[in-house]
Design an enzyme around this catalytic site. Structure first.
Site, PDB file in Angstrom:
ATOM      1  CB  CYS A  55     -24.978  -6.563  19.608  1.00  0.00           C
ATOM      2  SG  CYS A  55     -25.188  -8.264  19.135  1.00  0.00           S
ATOM      3  CG  HIS A 103     -14.711 -13.101  31.407  1.00  0.00           C
ATOM      4  ND1 HIS A 103     -16.013 -13.091  31.860  1.00  0.00           N
ATOM      5  CD2 HIS A 103     -14.661 -12.200  30.390  1.00  0.00           C
ATOM      6  CE1 HIS A 103     -16.714 -12.213  31.153  1.00  0.00           C
ATOM      7  NE2 HIS A 103     -15.912 -11.667  30.252  1.00  0.00           N
TER       8      HIS A 103
END
Lengths: 347, 272
Positions: A55, A103
């Protein structure tokens, strides 16, 4: 050391770059992710790929040795989800090589999350990877990279306290309970009054395995409803002195305009309970429990301001830990890239 | 270098390694350091035990004793009891403090003479040995109780003042500290009781002029009584926690006086 080219790349957007209405339009269901992984490789847009869709983020990790992969993949995403590219292009980020490795390490360890240090994201990264590897979308590079990211995340969990140190009021209450009692499975909570924060605190304590809970309220029906919710027992407000002997944690949040528990009452409780320690949490404003109670031996009274002060303290500690975590990730990125050089020189 | 001397040096070295690893673990949270600490500790305890064998043998054979032997027997008892406690509750902090104490004792007293300087009538050496062993185990238990009690007082104060820091979260839970302090208090009182009883029996059988009027004997009995009172207070739940911890400070002061100071006043009990 020159720039190492691994062809590991990531394109995506997250809670910082995109609003939820953009993120939800680009999110992948499990079936969509499976289909997309196949399509990307059929179309020759990537040799290896993993899709991470939660989400808070949508990210496509991939290995491809062409420099225009940003253009082709952003267009591909636009076509796949039938969202026009200008609608989300500004939110996209694209990293390659060590930036992409960094990342992923940060994402897996919860450093890139909305609540820094949360652990759930590691499970989501694992799921994303296993979905890709089970459909054969991963190869030697992404296999090694993702396995490594799980290791880095675990290392961060073990070696920094980023994941401990509660920063919400209800979790500070749980933390205090654990500092005093250790295991909570023989402990009972008494909830006086009702309210969102107090119920949340009870909920957290129940999750930690407390033995029982007793609810009390001016309205007996309300107490019964709360007791039912947490599988506890309900008592009338004037009966709390009878059950006090058997409770270890009191959470109070009534709307009473004055103190409902005084020092002499609690002192009586302590004799009854043979001086076993008692944690009292007063969430009510105005306060429910006379602050003098904290002077009694073996009673630990925390009001809402005290809990917030502990939470702030924890937050400061967490910032310090963040620096430690950052440098740990940095050293792991370097280690990974060094390994890539060796790998490349062999192959 | 003699056999047990070498082992004792090895013990100190391994305990130091364990302590350093624990400290490293507290600082960096690297699990591997904790594992190393446990290994060094167990091996060190093994060395410690080996280095004691001859002394204990001599003790039970011919009642031979000296201050150095007493101290390493004491530190061995302390490590043993802490290990026993640690098998139930994770208490690295307690073990760390115990190791600091043991290292300090070992380091300071390493140069003490090892020869057995006092000839003590050696009949009934078994009862004499039992007396020494139980008394030292008792004192070690009191020392452990003191360490847990001090940590308890520190944590208690922090909780009352509502001041927390990262060190605070590394301490064992308050209730565990209290329980451990209480258990070692309980065990210490029992062990010292056995030590006193076997000592009196031995003195009687040995026909020594040792009486209750001997300062060391009466100090030991007073010490034991202090702890018995603390236990009574705790059992009847009049007091608990902070006040009991303060009382055990008083108790340990009595231990120190009995253990060291009274030797200068005692005629019949002045060994080591």
């Amino acid at each position: 050391m020159g720039k190492v080219e691994t062809n590991i790349q990531v394109i995506g957007l997250n809670h910082r770059t995109a609003q939820v209405q953009t993120r939800e339009r680009l999110a992948f269901t499990k079936a969509q992710a499976t289909a997309c992984l196949a399509r990307v490789r059929e179309m020759g847009l990537a040799d290896e790929a993993v899709i991470l869709s939660t989400c808070n983020r949508v990210e496509l990790y991939h290995v491809w040795d062409r420099s225009d992969s940003y253009e082709s993949l952003s267009q591909f995403l636009s076509q796949f989800h039938q969202v026009s590219l200008p609608d989300f292009e500004k939110s996209l980020y694209f990293y390659r090589d060590d930036e992409a490795v960094r990342h992923l390490f940060r994402v897996a360890s919860g450093l890139d999350s909305m609540v820094v240090g949360e652990k759930e994201v590691l499970g989501q990264v694992k799921k994303a990877y296993f979905l890709a590897s089970s459909t054969g979308a991963t190869g030697p590079l992404l296999n090694v990279l993702f396995q490594r990211s799980f290791y880095v995340a675990k290392r961060l969990q073990n070696e920094t306290t980023l994941h401990s140190g509660s920063i919400s009021v209800s979790s500070v209450a749980v933390q205090l309970a654990q500092m005093i009692f250790g295991e909570l499975n023989t402990k009972t909570i008494l909830l006086v009054g009702a309210g969102k924060m107090s119920e949340q605190t009870v909920q957290r304590l129940v999750e930690r395995g407390v033995k029982g809970m007793i609810a009390s309220n001016r309205s007996y029906e309300k107490a019964q409803a709360l007791a039912q919710k947490f599988e506890g027992q309900a008592v009338r407000l004037d009966e709390i002195h009878q059950v006090a002997r058997d409770v270890d944690i009191v959470i109070s949040s009534t709307a009473a305009p004055h103190f409902i528990l005084h020092q002499n009452e609690v002192s009586g409780w302590m004799k009854e309970r043979r001086q076993r320690p008692l944690l009292m949490i007063d969430i009510a404003v105005p306060r429910d429990i006379d602050p003098e109670v904290n002077r009694l031996d073996n009673v630990y009274l925390y009001n809402i301001d005290d809990l917030k002060a502990v939470a702030d303290q924890n937050f400061k500690e967490r910032l310090k830990e963040q620096e430690k975590a950052d440098s740990l990730v940095e050293s792991e990125v370097k280690r990974f890239m060094d390994r890539m050089i060796k790998y490349k020189s062999v192959h | 270098m003699t056999f047990d001397n070498a082992f004792f040096l090895g013990t100190l070295f391994l305990y130091f390694a364990a302590l350093a690893s624990y400290a490293g673990f507290l600082f960096s949270n690297r699990v591997v350091l904790n594992r190393w600490a446990v290994r060094a500790l167990m091996l060190g305890f093994g060395f410690h035990t080996v280095s004691l064998i001859r002394q204990v043998f001599e003790l039970f054979q011919s009642s031979a004793m000296n201050l150095f032997a007493v101290l390493i027997l004491f530190s061995w008892s302390l490590v043993l009891l802490t290990l026993l406690i640690q098998s139930r509750v994770r208490m690295r902090m307690v073990m760390g403090i115990v190791l600091v104490l043991v290292l300090a004792l070992g380091g300071i007293f390493f140069g003490l003479p090892r020869y057995f300087d006092k000839a003590i009538p050696s009949f009934n050496a078994f009862w004499f040995g039992t007396h020494v062993l139980f008394s030292l185990l008792g004192y070690a238990a009191f020392a452990l109780s003191l360490i847990c009690g001090l940590l308890y007082l520190f944590l208690e104060r922090q909780l009352k003042l509502k001041s927390t820091n990262s060190f605070f979260y590394r301490l064992p839970p308050l209730e565990s500290l209290e329980l451990m302090a209480f258990r070692s208090l309980w065990g210490g009182t029992l062990l010292l009781g056995l030590g006193l009883a076997s000592g009196l029996l031995w003195a009687r059988w040995a026909g020594l002029p040792l009486s209750f009027r001997d300062p060391k004997v009466s100090a030991a009995i007073i010490t034991w009584l202090i702890y018995a009172v603390i236990l009574y207070v705790r059992f009847t739940a009049r007091w608990r926690g902070r006040k009991v911890a303060y009382l055990s400070l008083v108790g340990f002061l009595a231990v120190l006086i009995t253990f060291f100071v009274m030797n200068y006043f005692s005629k019949g009990h002045g060994f080591f």
